[in-house]
Each structure stands twice: as structure tokens, then as C-alpha cells.
Design an enzyme around this catalytic site. Sequence first.
Site, PDB file in Angstrom:
ATOM      1  N   ASP A  39       0.824  -1.204   0.000  1.00 52.15           N
ATOM      2  CA  ASP A  39       0.000   0.000   0.000  1.00 52.15           C
ATOM      3  C   ASP A  39       0.862   1.259   0.000  1.00 52.15           C
ATOM      4  OD1 ASP A  39      -2.192  -1.701   0.276  1.00 52.15           O
ATOM      5  OD2 ASP A  39      -2.074  -1.644   2.461  1.00 52.15           O
ATOM      6  N   TYR A  89       6.373 -10.152   6.869  1.00 53.52           N
ATOM      7  CA  TYR A  89       6.221  -8.722   7.126  1.00 53.52           C
ATOM      8  C   TYR A  89       6.783  -8.389   8.501  1.00 53.52           C
ATOM      9  CZ  TYR A  89       3.105  -7.937   3.130  1.00 53.52           C
ATOM     10  OH  TYR A  89       2.579  -7.811   1.869  1.00 53.52           O
TER      11      TYR A  89
END
Length: 468
Positions: free
Chosen positions: A188, A257
Site C-alpha cells: 500500500d 512482514y
Amino acid sequence: MAAAEAETAAALRAEVAALRMRVQELERENQRLAKVASSCTCGFKEDGIGSVAVASSCLYRSNSEAQHNEKFHQSSSLEKDLSPPFDHTVVSAEREIHCNRNVKGNGVTDDSSKRAKRTGQHVGILSHCSKRLVALKVMYFGQRFYGFSSEGNTEPTVESEIFKALERAKLLVASRKESCYSRCGRTDKGVSASGQVISLYLRSNIKDVGGGTLDERSEIDYVKVLNRILPQDIRVLGWCPVAADFHARFTCLGREYKYLFWKQDLDILEMQKAASKFVGEHDFRNFCKMDAANVSNYRRRITEFTISACDIRSSNDELCSMTIKGTAFLWHQVRCMVAVLFLIGQGLESPSVVDSLLDITKTPRKPQYKMASELPLILRSCQFDKADFMCSSDANRSLTEHLNDGYHHYMLQAEIFHEALSCLPLPESNSLETLHKKRNHIPLLSRQTEPSYEERIAKVKTKLTDNL
């Protein structure tokens, strides 16, 4: 009949002879222009990859010459030794673009783009060259980018900057679609990465890529070439050749992540207790931004979710990180999970709320809550079978210097902020503010909810029916 054939053959031989003379003229002109390139002030370099780039607006080829060149290729079956060393139509367009003096940033002016378009060629694409399917490991700082993907209309994106560099380096051999381009993660806006992976066909120095044992030392140094062109906040960390069935997204075995945060008054033990509930395969529709039109399966597998200290302190605070590993992730999934864990760490929610949100029969609609900030999120790595990324010693040395310089620069900035903080009086205790926040908190399961998947998909189907 035989006389007609003989006449046709004679005409073709005459045309081939004329074309041979034209090729020789073009080669002499190319040698002359190569000397001009050495004194060019347009800022474009060969970068050691064998691309021809000359700065001169006089290189624009006429349409008649382009047609002449096309006839040459049609008659090349008669005398293959006449094939030119490169496609002059393509090169002339590329020269025209890179040598135009009115350059805006990394792009070109409208006039030069139109002139290149008239040649009928894609700018920065060399379709006649040898090619191979290559995977690139990419890192980037996401603060100034509107996400990784360039499919939207908002610029800049990481993907658009990478393709600009590929075009300038003359590494593209086809359009994005024809080059079998794929990306592992679609991060994003504001999200960074230290191990993003993309794959596509790129130009190669090796003529027979599929034959025998290859000496990769003779290959283009993709890392070095691209890092000379890419902006400072994007770097290629390595490259590797991959099989024809490789797909950066679908052949990825797992993604990792990392989310950074300051401990402050958070209860890390309670957060870790809740985080362990995410491990395993669950339906995460209450922990993502639902895209019912394109996604019907919201089950994903988390293999690890740990919270640990980073051994970095500032005043009385400590930097911590969450490490999340899984096979695949939904849109905004990590940031939604982190947001709920922060509520638990503040004592506003119980770890059992995770169980309730994972139970879609009990909680079919996602409660409305704010996602965690995007800036501390990092796509750390992507795992593949038999993908051994390599980086030359020269490229590695340049990378190390670049990242060290950046690290020291931001450390100096941090110290300036620390110096300013030391000039302020110590703040008063915020216990009353914390108490006020707890009193005003609305439990997640008592909040207004978003539409369920079934309601969303029904709306999508209705809209499609209305448009028929």
C-alpha cells in the site's frame, strides 16, 4: 515463365545490393555518431551494457527509411549475412528521445514522444535482442510513493519508477504484458520493502540462454545498471535467472512482514497472547479490506506471529517489532491485525476479541475500526524454491555505501530531534488521559459494522445485472 522468374531474381539481387550499400552507410554513420556520443551533454550513458545512445536531434529517421529497412528484413532470407547489427528504426527513436534537450525529470517532452511514436516502435524496448526470464529483489522506502502498483492514475509509484529505469537502461524486450511481468506483493501507499520480488523477461548478453552451463559473469550486471538510474529510495538488491513457469506472485512459498512500534505503555505479554491466536488457517474477512468483486476466499494461513524488542532505546522507551509470516495475505490484513493488537496492548480489548473476530458465524460483519499506520510496515522477504539471488562485488559495494550513507543521514536527523527534546521540561503524567481514553472506548463487538461478504457480493451482482 522462366524468363519472368529470372527477371524477378535479378531485380531482387539489385535491391539487395542497394540495401547492402545502405547498411554500410548506416554503419559508418553509427561510428561517426558514437564519437559524438562521447562528448554528449544530455546525461545519458551506456552503463556498460552495450546499448547505443547518441545525443543528437538530427537522428530522426524518415518514414521512407523505415520502409526501406523493412524491405531489407523481408529480403534477408536471400542473403542472411546482410542482417544489420541492430534495428536502426528502434535505435533512431531511442536516440531521439534520450538526446532531446528539453527533458522534464526522468521523462521526455511531448514532442519527442510523438516523434518516437511515428516510428512505430515502443520507446526503450529492444525486441530483437537475446532475452531471459529474470527475478529481481527490490527494496524501497515507501514514504513518498502511492503504493507499489502503477495500475492507478496516481504517481509516483514504485512500479512506475522501476519501469522508467528499465526503459532508460534498454533492458526491456517487450511491453509489460508481453514480458510476462509479475510482482510478489502489492504494498500500500507508504509501505516499505526490503525483499519485494518481481520477474520479467529482460535483455541478455548471453546468446543461447537455454543451452548448456552458463557463465553468469558475462551477463549484464542488472543490479549495478539499474541502481545507477533508479531514484535514491529504490534499490535492486539482487537478481537471478528463473524457469519459464516462474511467477513472482503465484510461485511464492511465503511472505514475511515486519511492523515496528514503540513499546510505551503497551502490555506486550497480552499482545503476544492475542497474536498467537492468528497462527494457523483462519477466515480473515474481519481483518482486511474486503474486495468482494475480486476475492471470494478469505482463508489465509499464518505460520508465525511474534513480538520482540529491537534492542534500540530512546529516552525511557524501547523499539519493538512484530514479525508476521504467512503463505499469502489479504488487502490491509497486516495493518488490521496490528490495529486490534494495539487495542489489546492498551487494555481496551481482551485477547479473546481475536477469537470472536475470527469466528465469522459469530461475527459475520467486520466492526469499524481504524487501521494501524502504514509507515512502520515492511515487506521483509518473499520465499521461493530455487531462487538464489546474486549481486556482483561492485554492485554490493555501491549498495553498502548507499545504505550506510542513508542510515547515517537519518541518525543525524534523529539526534537533532533528540537535542530539541532535551531542551523541553519533562511532561506531566498522562494517567488521566489514559483513564479518559478507556472510558470513551467503544468495544469492537459493540461498534457499527460493515456489510458482510454475502451482502457485498449481492450488491455486485445486482449492479452487473442492471448494466446488462
